[in-house]
Design an enzyme around this catalytic site. Structure first.
Site, PDB file in Angstrom:
ATOM      1  NE  ARG A   1      -9.928  -2.621  -2.873  1.00  0.00           N
ATOM      2  CZ  ARG A   1      -8.890  -2.241  -2.348  1.00  0.00           C
ATOM      3  NH1 ARG A   1      -7.821  -2.928  -2.010  1.00  0.00           N
ATOM      4  NH2 ARG A   1      -9.482  -1.208  -1.352  1.00  0.00           N
TER       5      ARG A   1
ATOM      6  CE1 TYR B   1      -9.197   2.002   6.356  1.00  0.00           C
ATOM      7  CE2 TYR B   1      -8.805   3.596   8.267  1.00  0.00           C
ATOM      8  CZ  TYR B   1      -8.682   2.909   7.162  1.00  0.00           C
ATOM      9  OH  TYR B   1      -6.838   3.769   6.469  1.00  0.00           O
ATOM     10  CE  LYS B   2      -8.260  -0.405   4.401  1.00  0.00           C
ATOM     11  NZ  LYS B   2      -6.717  -0.383   3.932  1.00  0.00           N
TER      12      LYS B   2
ATOM     13  CG  PHE C   1      -2.350   0.893   1.219  1.00  0.00           C
ATOM     14  CD1 PHE C   1      -3.367   0.643   0.935  1.00  0.00           C
ATOM     15  CD2 PHE C   1      -1.685   2.537   2.338  1.00  0.00           C
ATOM     16  CE1 PHE C   1      -4.196   1.607   0.912  1.00  0.00           C
ATOM     17  CE2 PHE C   1      -2.783   2.984   2.066  1.00  0.00           C
ATOM     18  CZ  PHE C   1      -3.688   2.873   1.181  1.00  0.00           C
TER      19      PHE C   1
ATOM     20  CG  ASP D   1       0.130  -2.599   7.160  1.00  0.00           C
ATOM     21  OD1 ASP D   1      -1.591  -3.456   7.436  1.00  0.00           O
ATOM     22  OD2 ASP D   1       0.231  -1.591   6.366  1.00  0.00           O
TER      23      ASP D   1
HETATM   24  C1  LIG Z   1      -6.229   0.527   3.792  1.00  0.00           C
HETATM   25  C2  LIG Z   1      -4.384   1.080   4.742  1.00  0.00           C
HETATM   26  C3  LIG Z   1      -3.740   1.725   5.132  1.00  0.00           C
HETATM   27  C4  LIG Z   1      -4.117   2.780   5.489  1.00  0.00           C
HETATM   28  O1  LIG Z   1      -3.612   3.741   6.198  1.00  0.00           O
HETATM   29  P1  LIG Z   1      -4.072   4.990   6.864  1.00  0.00           P
HETATM   30  O2  LIG Z   1      -2.868   5.617   7.916  1.00  0.00           O
HETATM   31  O3  LIG Z   1      -5.175   4.404   7.922  1.00  0.00           O
HETATM   32  O4  LIG Z   1      -5.040   5.709   5.358  1.00  0.00           O
HETATM   33  C5  LIG Z   1      -2.692   1.502   5.162  1.00  0.00           C
HETATM   34  N1  LIG Z   1      -1.941   0.180   4.637  1.00  0.00           N
HETATM   35  C6  LIG Z   1      -2.678  -0.974   4.298  1.00  0.00           C
HETATM   36  C7  LIG Z   1      -1.652  -2.267   3.421  1.00  0.00           C
HETATM   37  C8  LIG Z   1      -3.709  -0.761   4.229  1.00  0.00           C
HETATM   38  O5  LIG Z   1      -4.199  -1.424   3.318  1.00  0.00           O
END
Ligand SMILES: *Cc1c(COP(=O)(O)O)cnc(C)c1O
Length: 384
Positions: free
Chosen positions: A360, A213-214, A119, A188
């Site tokens: 996706r 939030y996911k 990400f 992560d």
């Molecule tokens: C959704 C996601 C994030 C989001 O990071 P925020 O700081 O909450 O915006 C980071 N890393 C991964 C792998 C994600 O899927």
């Protein structure tokens, strides 16, 4: 579709708030749907806790909320014993803190391993730290391409489930590989927490972060969690020395002294309202069990792949066909998708577009029906 009538988890679909005009929500991995239980929970908080207790609420309840919710996530989703998980900042900020903290624990090593398919925020944060500290960043294509870790590596940063491809890494094996060369590992878990069973303690994981939030349905901007293995906690120092990362913030001490436990990961005032909604999803996860959730998740992604193969044969599946290497979402690529997605959204079919040409499909198991998957894939086929 007969599959929903055979689905033991189908009755839980009704626990989620209905969304007007929505035919297929295929983005539960990006923003989980609210539960019906969440509106009364939030209203009660305003009226009774905030309105009723006012400033007294900090001592009575809110100050320790990040640790308590962390323990809940640890117990329900992470295989983490109490005292190692805390909820606080965003994933991006927790990555910053934990990468710095890990590097302090390996002061003689100058290499960080990270994945090109990770990400963006993970890549940006780690690149910023490497630049700031003059360290070498050694990129691998993805977690699937890690088969050795050199002895100069301080930290391996990887996602358990890749946000785009949905590749599910072998977390215990890669953790062992990192440890064999003396490196630390930071996982992560944003795209795996709440959908893929995880055993951080048993797998010997050092550090982890993840979103709420996911698949934990904490709502837009709900704060992330950090996990630090108990054995590392006494030595762990993170770089943002805020007053709420100390044991006695109201002594207003002269100098920062980190709290003894996981609280030392915190810095500022806890985002109390942001930690409320996730309780409802954690309750539901405890009720259903992660094993059953994973079983439906695998069946949903399998069904989506079968439908794509049949209805959109010229789309390219970017996700492993092996269910054992697949998280809770799939990505398919096709040059026509970039124009198709806005039209799908207008029709109430909501997948994600992922550049350059991917759709996706995030299939949050408790809130997604087989019927929605079929409606969604059918709509994508028609839209191109
Ligand atoms: C959704 C996601 C994030 C989001 O990071 P925020 O700081 O909450 O915006 C980071 N890393 C991964 C792998 C994600 O899927």
């Amino acid at each position: 579709v007969p599959r929903d009538s055979h689905d033991a988890l189908a009755p839980y679909l009704d626990r989620f708030v209905d969304s007007d005009g929505m035919l297929a929500y295929l983005d539960g991995n990006s923003l989980g749907r609210p539960l019906k239980a969440t509106a009364p929970r939030l209203a009660a908080f305003v009226e009774q806790s905030w309105g009723g207790r006012l400033i007294r609420g900090w001592d009575e309840d809110w100050m320790g909320l990040g640790e308590r919710v962390g323990d809940r996530i640890g117990a329900s989703c992470l295989g983490a014993a109490a005292g190692q998980t805390v909820v606080g900042d965003s994933t991006s900020v927790l990555l910053y803190k934990l990468i710095h903290a890990a590097l302090r624990l390996r002061p003689d090593r100058r290499v960080i391993v990270a994945a090109r398919d990770d990400f963006p925020t993970d890549r940006y944060v780690v690149a910023g730290i490497a630049e700031e500290r003059g360290l070498e960043l050694r990129w691998v294509e993805s977690a699937a391409h890690v088969d050795e870790i050199a002895h100069d590596v301080a930290l391996v940063l990887l996602s358990a489930v890749a946000y785009r491809s949905g590749y599910l890494a072998d977390v215990p094996a890669l953790t062992r590989l990192a440890h064999d060369s003396g490196a630390l590992v930071l996982w992560d878990l944003c795209h795996s927490v709440g959908v893929v069973p995880t055993e951080l303690d048993a797998w010997g994981v050092d550090l982890a972060v993840g979103c709420t939030y996911k698949y934990l349905n904490g709502g837009p901007g709900s704060p992330a969690f950090a996990y630090v293995a108990e054995a590392l906690l006494p030595e762990l120092r993170q770089p943002i020395h805020g007053w709420l990362g100390t044991d006695r913030p109201f002594e207003m001490g002269r100098a920062y002294e980190p709290a003894d436990g996981i609280r030392r990961m915190l810095s500022g005032t806890p985002p109390v309202i942001g930690m409320l909604a996730m309780h409802d999803m954690l309750d539901l996860i405890d009720e259903v069990g992660l094993a059953a959730i994973r079983q439906k998740s695998v069946a949903l992604t399998q069904y989506a792949i079968e439908l794509v193969d049949a209805r959109i044969p010229d789309a390219v599946l970017a996700t492993p066909r092996d269910a054992g290497r697949r998280g809770g979402h799939i990505t398919i690529d096709h040059p026509a998708f970039v124009d198709a997605v806005p039209r799908l959204w207008e029709q109430g079919v909501l997948p994600d577009f992922r550049a350059p040409d991917g759709i996706r499909l995030g299939l949050s198991p408790l809130s997604t029906s087989y019927d929605e998957v079929e409606v969604g894939v059918e709509a994508i086929a028609r839209a191109i």
